[in-house]
Design an enzyme around this catalytic site. Structure first.
Site, PDB file in Angstrom:
ATOM      1  N   GLU A  52       1.086  -1.173   0.107  1.00 55.83           N
ATOM      2  CA  GLU A  52       0.069   0.106   0.108  1.00 55.83           C
ATOM      3  C   GLU A  52       0.785   1.328   0.002  1.00 55.83           C
ATOM      4  O   GLU A  52       1.897   1.300   0.774  1.00 55.83           O
ATOM      5  CB  GLU A  52      -0.852  -0.012   1.152  1.00 55.83           C
ATOM      6  CG  GLU A  52      -1.966   1.268   1.347  1.00 55.83           C
ATOM      7  CD  GLU A  52      -2.606   1.201   2.367  1.00 55.83           C
ATOM      8  OE1 GLU A  52      -3.611   0.308   2.624  1.00 55.83           O
ATOM      9  OE2 GLU A  52      -2.661   2.080   3.428  1.00 55.83           O
TER      10      GLU A  52
ATOM     11  N   TYR B  95     -22.581   5.061   4.350  1.00 63.10           N
ATOM     12  CA  TYR B  95     -21.776   3.728   4.890  1.00 63.10           C
ATOM     13  C   TYR B  95     -20.885   3.058   3.602  1.00 63.10           C
ATOM     14  O   TYR B  95     -21.441   3.379   2.452  1.00 63.10           O
ATOM     15  CB  TYR B  95     -22.773   2.634   5.173  1.00 63.10           C
ATOM     16  CG  TYR B  95     -23.665   2.923   6.563  1.00 63.10           C
ATOM     17  CD1 TYR B  95     -22.816   3.618   7.808  1.00 63.10           C
ATOM     18  CD2 TYR B  95     -24.964   3.161   6.476  1.00 63.10           C
ATOM     19  CE1 TYR B  95     -23.732   3.725   8.957  1.00 63.10           C
ATOM     20  CE2 TYR B  95     -25.836   3.515   7.669  1.00 63.10           C
ATOM     21  CZ  TYR B  95     -25.015   3.914   8.933  1.00 63.10           C
ATOM     22  OH  TYR B  95     -25.883   4.157   9.840  1.00 63.10           O
TER      23      TYR B  95
ATOM     24  N   ARG C  45     -15.754   3.736   4.000  1.00 62.44           N
ATOM     25  CA  ARG C  45     -16.649   4.795   4.719  1.00 62.44           C
ATOM     26  C   ARG C  45     -15.696   5.825   4.613  1.00 62.44           C
ATOM     27  O   ARG C  45     -16.043   7.263   4.215  1.00 62.44           O
ATOM     28  CB  ARG C  45     -17.251   4.632   5.875  1.00 62.44           C
ATOM     29  CG  ARG C  45     -18.093   5.563   6.247  1.00 62.44           C
ATOM     30  CD  ARG C  45     -18.522   5.799   7.716  1.00 62.44           C
ATOM     31  NE  ARG C  45     -17.065   6.472   8.571  1.00 62.44           N
ATOM     32  CZ  ARG C  45     -17.302   6.545   9.755  1.00 62.44           C
ATOM     33  NH1 ARG C  45     -18.399   6.272  10.677  1.00 62.44           N
ATOM     34  NH2 ARG C  45     -16.204   7.057  10.363  1.00 62.44           N
ATOM     35  N   GLY C  46     -14.366   5.902   5.253  1.00 63.95           N
ATOM     36  CA  GLY C  46     -13.377   6.806   5.212  1.00 63.95           C
ATOM     37  C   GLY C  46     -13.340   7.389   6.680  1.00 63.95           C
ATOM     38  O   GLY C  46     -14.339   7.257   7.551  1.00 63.95           O
TER      39      GLY C  46
END
Length: 617
Positions: free
Chosen positions: A23, A136, A113-114
């Site tokens: 990532e 959501y 969602r963050g």
């Protein structure tokens, strides 16, 4: 390819080693983006199954997320997963992001969602859906499925140690199941260090009827303060064993990283032995050393390692078995589906893959050359402004750090020789480092540059080496590869007539194009011959592939780019008021000619091109 399909294919054989992914997050500066591209390119050599790019809700950084995705898929050839959040994202912006991912050939989205937005004081606000947005992650998953069907693999986040907004473990599992029921294909978990808790959670996930792949998020330990800060922020349990090992050496970052790596290797080994996990997702924090240390000690860096890699794209030759396939082509193949027919590129962009992909990004699928570079070739190279803010891909500050302020021709020679010797990883006109292919002609290149003939690009001749050769090999095994010697250089204008005269004595061997900044072109290339293949491969059961060529239309497009690079380089000196450097670049533009020459006699051991140039000294 979709991540779930890649993982299924990779693990169909029960003896297959575990796989891994990385990532990366979006840097805040243009130079940070360039540095990240270089890091991602190096980490490509470790053969990750995919990478993912985080999302910054709203503003410039969210648009950079889509740019990073397009570049990693289209230029670097990395299967990419794009994060997408609901935070501050109306449906219109979600649509735009998904469309850009689709156009880039990305087939994987991590739907989140963050986190709550941060206010001006640096504090988290209460999370609220924005107007015309989603509340959501399951709503976002459903929307992607409704809009794009099965085009995207959709991943979701999972929280093995709970979530601060959900006190009930059973409720949190139910939320995860709802996301899966809405169409999620895989999950990536939050970081953790308590492997017992994690495995217990995995058992509950499976007992709840959730069968999609569980991908654990692995956070390397690089320093003690960062380790403590992250565990506190994520509210995760830290086993006493971790504290006992790391706390006594907390002021020694090197020792913390070493002991932290041992702990993470032990953690990952238990995960891979558990039966719940066969893939590791490493949170790199845009660094490489700690992640690669973990993978190396787990024995997962096969074929191309952090210190080796494909000879075509690394400064090290690597260590490959004689039957191991290398790159499918001598340049990195794009994963954008629009480019699936692309088998040929002009050699001029060999060291500038970013700008080549950008300038051909608007071509139609049938315009990408299919191997013979005939009717499918296109003269419609895109404008230079498609390449981004700067063709030299470095900030003014970074370019001065890399290349200083050369004041005379000897300084230019020194810069290029440093690049040839591997001391510099890039030049204004070369984005990528050299590989060991140049070794056979290195002394000749250095000699030419010492005499103020400045080399831009080159390749040695190759006559039927195995396709598994660790330096020049490419394509399937049991094949043979060939190359004509090629050299591109800046030649003082007053030497051009003599160069042409000498080439005329080798008309059966040497063909050239020469052009100056004012488009004055001269050539002995046969008019009826559209393209000259300078690299080709012969493989069992297939047509001959010729992946790099020299041809007129492409050279004219490259000439435009090259002289623009010189003008941009000059602008960096204007900001520093480096008058001698400005005059020097003006001299290159005004008094030098851009030349490429091909030695079509790939059988002879003689270096005809070097013989000609040495007579110009």
């Amino acid at each position: 390819m979709r991540i779930s399909q890649k993982l299924q294919r990779a693990h169909e054989d029960s003896n297959q080693d575990a796989t891994f992914s990385f990532e990366f997050f979006v840097p805040k500066t243009a130079q940070g983006v360039q540095n990240l591209y270089e890091r991602m390119d190096r980490m490509y050599q470790t053969q990750p199954e995919f990478i993912d790019i985080t999302w910054n809700a709203g503003g410039r950084l969210s648009m950079l997320s889509t740019d990073l995705v397009a570049t990693s898929q289209g230029v670097l050839g990395l299967e990419t997963c794009m994060h997408l959040t609901c935070t501050n994202m109306p449906v219109s912006q979600i649509d735009e992001a998904l469309q850009k991912a689709y156009d880039a050939g990305c087939q994987n989205i991590l739907a989140l969602r963050g986190d709550p937005p941060i206010n001006s004081l640096g504090e988290e606000e209460e999370w609220k859906p924005c107007e015309n947005g989603f509340r959501y992650a399951k709503d976002l998953v459903s929307y992607i499925r409704e809009k794009y069907g099965d085009h995207f693999d959709v991943g979701v986040a999972a929280y093995p140690e709970g979530h601060p907004e959900c006190e009930s473990e059973s409720d949190l599992l139910q939320h995860l199941k709802e996301k899966v029921d809405c169409g999620a294909d895989f999950m990536i978990t939050q970081m953790f260090y308590d492997v017992d808790k994690f495995l217990d959670w995995c058992a509950k996930v499976r007992a709840a009827g959730i069968s999609i792949p569980i991908i654990p998020g692995i956070m390397p330990i690089t320093s003690y303060p960062a380790f403590i800060r992250r565990t506190q922020w994520c509210q995760i349990n830290v086993p006493e064993k971790f504290i006992a090992k790391l706390e006594p050496v907390k002021d020694d970052d090197q020792l913390v990283r070493e002991l932290g790596t041992e702990l993470m290797v032990e953690l990952c080994s238990r995960l891979l032995e558990s039966g719940y996990v066969n893939h590791l997702h490493l949170y790199t924090m845009n660094l490489e050393k700690a992640s690669l240390m973990i993978l190396e000690r787990l024995g997962l860096l096969k074929g191309s390692s952090a210190s080796g890699g494909s000879a075509r794209s690394s400064t090290s030759s690597g260590s490959h078995s004689i039957e191991e396939p290398l790159e499918p082509l001598p340049w990195r193949k794009s994963l954008n589906p629009k480019r699936k027919n692309e088998l040929v590129r002009p050699i001029f962009w060999q060291k500038r893959p970013y700008s080549y992909v950008a300038r051909t990004s608007l071509w139609n699928e049938d315009e990408f050359p299919n191997g013979r570079f005939g009717d499918s070739s296109s003269p419609a190279y895109g404008d230079l402004d498609l390449c981004g803010h700067s063709l030299i891909r470095q900030s003014v500050k970074k370019s001065i750090e890399l290349w200083s302020t050369p004041s005379n021709l000897d300084d230019i020679s020194s810069l290029i020789i440093s690049y040839l010797e591997g001391k510099l990883k890039c030049l204004p006109w070369s984005d990528v480092p050299l590989n060991h292919e140049v070794d056979d002609i290195l002394l000749g290149l250095i000699d030419i540059n010492k005499h103020h003939i400045f080399t831009i690009n080159s390749q040695p001749k190759v006559n039927g080496k195995p396709s598994t050769d660790p330096v020049v090999g490419w394509g399937p095994t049991k094949g043979y590869v060939y190359q004509k010697q090629y050299l591109e250089f800046l030649l003082p204008r007053d030497k051009l007539p003599r160069f042409q005269e000498l080439c005329s004595k080798h008309d059966d061997h040497l063909t050239y194009f020469a052009i100056d900044a004012n488009d004055d072109l001269s050539t002995n290339h046969p008019e009826e011959t559209r393209a000259n293949a300078v690299t080709w491969g012969v493989f069992p059961g297939s047509e001959i592939l010729q992946p790099t060529i020299v041809e007129k239309v492409s050279f004219l497009a490259w000439k435009e780019e090259f002289y623009t690079i010189l003008k941009e380089w000059k602008l960096t000196f204007q900001e520093h008021k480096a008058a001698q450097s400005i005059s020097l670049v003006n001299e290159l533009i005004d008094n030098y000619v851009l030349v490429n020459v091909v030695d079509n006699d790939f059988i002879s051991p003689n270096n005809h091109i070097f013989d000609v140039l040495q007579q110009l000294y």
